[in-house]
Design a protein around this motif. Sequence first.
Motif, PDB file in Angstrom:
ATOM      1  N   ALA A   1       0.838  -1.197   0.000  1.00  0.00           N
ATOM      2  CA  ALA A   1       0.000   0.000   0.000  1.00  0.00           C
ATOM      3  C   ALA A   1       0.878   1.254   0.000  1.00  0.00           C
ATOM      4  O   ALA A   1       2.064   1.221   0.358  1.00  0.00           O
ATOM      5  N   LYS A   2       0.273   2.350  -0.391  1.00  0.00           N
ATOM      6  CA  LYS A   2       0.931   3.652  -0.330  1.00  0.00           C
ATOM      7  C   LYS A   2       0.898   4.169   1.105  1.00  0.00           C
ATOM      8  O   LYS A   2      -0.109   4.049   1.803  1.00  0.00           O
ATOM      9  N   THR A   3       1.994   4.734   1.559  1.00  0.00           N
ATOM     10  CA  THR A   3       2.085   5.249   2.918  1.00  0.00           C
ATOM     11  C   THR A   3       1.215   6.490   3.091  1.00  0.00           C
ATOM     12  O   THR A   3       1.338   7.442   2.307  1.00  0.00           O
ATOM     13  N   PRO A   4       0.331   6.534   4.090  1.00  0.00           N
ATOM     14  CA  PRO A   4      -0.432   7.763   4.348  1.00  0.00           C
ATOM     15  C   PRO A   4       0.495   8.909   4.742  1.00  0.00           C
ATOM     16  O   PRO A   4       1.575   8.690   5.307  1.00  0.00           O
ATOM     17  N   MET A   5       0.067  10.111   4.456  1.00  0.00           N
ATOM     18  CA  MET A   5       0.848  11.284   4.846  1.00  0.00           C
ATOM     19  C   MET A   5       1.058  11.292   6.354  1.00  0.00           C
ATOM     20  O   MET A   5       0.181  10.915   7.130  1.00  0.00           O
ATOM     21  N   ASN A   6       2.243  11.714   6.764  1.00  0.00           N
ATOM     22  CA  ASN A   6       2.637  11.869   8.170  1.00  0.00           C
ATOM     23  C   ASN A   6       2.916  10.546   8.876  1.00  0.00           C
ATOM     24  O   ASN A   6       3.234  10.548  10.070  1.00  0.00           O
ATOM     25  N   ASP A   7       2.780   9.403   8.166  1.00  0.00           N
ATOM     26  CA  ASP A   7       3.183   8.122   8.730  1.00  0.00           C
ATOM     27  C   ASP A   7       4.630   7.821   8.333  1.00  0.00           C
ATOM     28  O   ASP A   7       5.154   8.383   7.372  1.00  0.00           O
TER      29      ASP A   7
ATOM     30  N   CYS B   1       5.300   8.383  -5.263  1.00  0.00           N
ATOM     31  CA  CYS B   1       4.786   9.744  -5.378  1.00  0.00           C
ATOM     32  C   CYS B   1       5.129  10.580  -4.138  1.00  0.00           C
ATOM     33  O   CYS B   1       6.295  10.819  -3.867  1.00  0.00           O
ATOM     34  N   VAL B   2       4.108  10.990  -3.362  1.00  0.00           N
ATOM     35  CA  VAL B   2       4.349  11.902  -2.237  1.00  0.00           C
ATOM     36  C   VAL B   2       5.181  11.257  -1.135  1.00  0.00           C
ATOM     37  O   VAL B   2       5.646  11.947  -0.221  1.00  0.00           O
TER      38      VAL B   2
ATOM     39  N   GLY C   1      10.773  10.139   2.569  1.00  0.00           N
ATOM     40  CA  GLY C   1      11.868   9.254   2.217  1.00  0.00           C
ATOM     41  C   GLY C   1      13.141   9.438   3.015  1.00  0.00           C
ATOM     42  O   GLY C   1      14.028   8.578   2.966  1.00  0.00           O
ATOM     43  N   LEU C   2      13.270  10.543   3.751  1.00  0.00           N
ATOM     44  CA  LEU C   2      14.467  10.713   4.568  1.00  0.00           C
ATOM     45  C   LEU C   2      14.449   9.812   5.797  1.00  0.00           C
ATOM     46  O   LEU C   2      15.458   9.660   6.484  1.00  0.00           O
ATOM     47  N   LEU C   3      13.292   9.227   6.092  1.00  0.00           N
ATOM     48  CA  LEU C   3      13.160   8.238   7.163  1.00  0.00           C
ATOM     49  C   LEU C   3      12.524   6.988   6.575  1.00  0.00           C
ATOM     50  O   LEU C   3      11.509   7.081   5.888  1.00  0.00           O
ATOM     51  N   GLY C   4      13.122   5.840   6.833  1.00  0.00           N
ATOM     52  CA  GLY C   4      12.499   4.594   6.405  1.00  0.00           C
ATOM     53  C   GLY C   4      13.335   3.746   5.468  1.00  0.00           C
ATOM     54  O   GLY C   4      13.030   2.573   5.266  1.00  0.00           O
TER      55      GLY C   4
END
Length: 217
Positions: free
Chosen positions: A84-90, A110-111, A116-119
């Motif tokens: 799944a696509k990661t929700p914003m702020n997660d 995408c967003v 991407g700086l974390l994970g």
Amino acid sequence: MKILISQPYHEENLQQLETDIALDADFDTVLYPEGYITNKVNVDKACALANKYHKMIISGYRDENRKDRALIINPHGEIILERAKTPMNDRLFTPSAADFDGNKIGYLLCVELLQGLLGLEKYAASLAYIAHPIGVGMFSDEQFDEWIAEAKKIALKYNTLILGTSHADGSYRNCGISIPIAYCIDRAGEPIFISKNDLRTRIINLETKEFEFIINE
């Protein structure tokens, strides 16, 4: 390692993908935008194309609920990354990297670029590159500049290349403004190319940083 980077128009079939993947040119991977593959039936078709032409496909698809999902298909037609696509702020969802033929490929949908700086830290020492399928073009020059700046930070943090592409059409929440984008940033945070409102397809050699334009008739 050579990657074809395309900016297709939205479509319900895979005609542009079929045209690109069948090109008589030297490349091993196709990078397409988020949501280009519109349903699971077309996912199966994309797997068959990958296997037929022995090319990896990196893109994204829409599930039965019209939600965007990550997708990497290897040259044998096997799905090696799907989520799944990661929700914003997660925090960035996993997996966000896939292994094939001794290479580890990072993935941001995408967003997720802004997450991407974390994970991706656990992959950092071994990433060959990070692929970034984008849904539609940027809705302003300011957003364009922001996303390129973020891509440069990510390339520097993980010491790897990052490359992305959007569709040629469509706009964020149908706002009516769309600036098609494609780019490749090297591990030093320097642009190999940045495409703004330039829809030409490119094949880039990640080892030499050279690229060529491909004209589809």
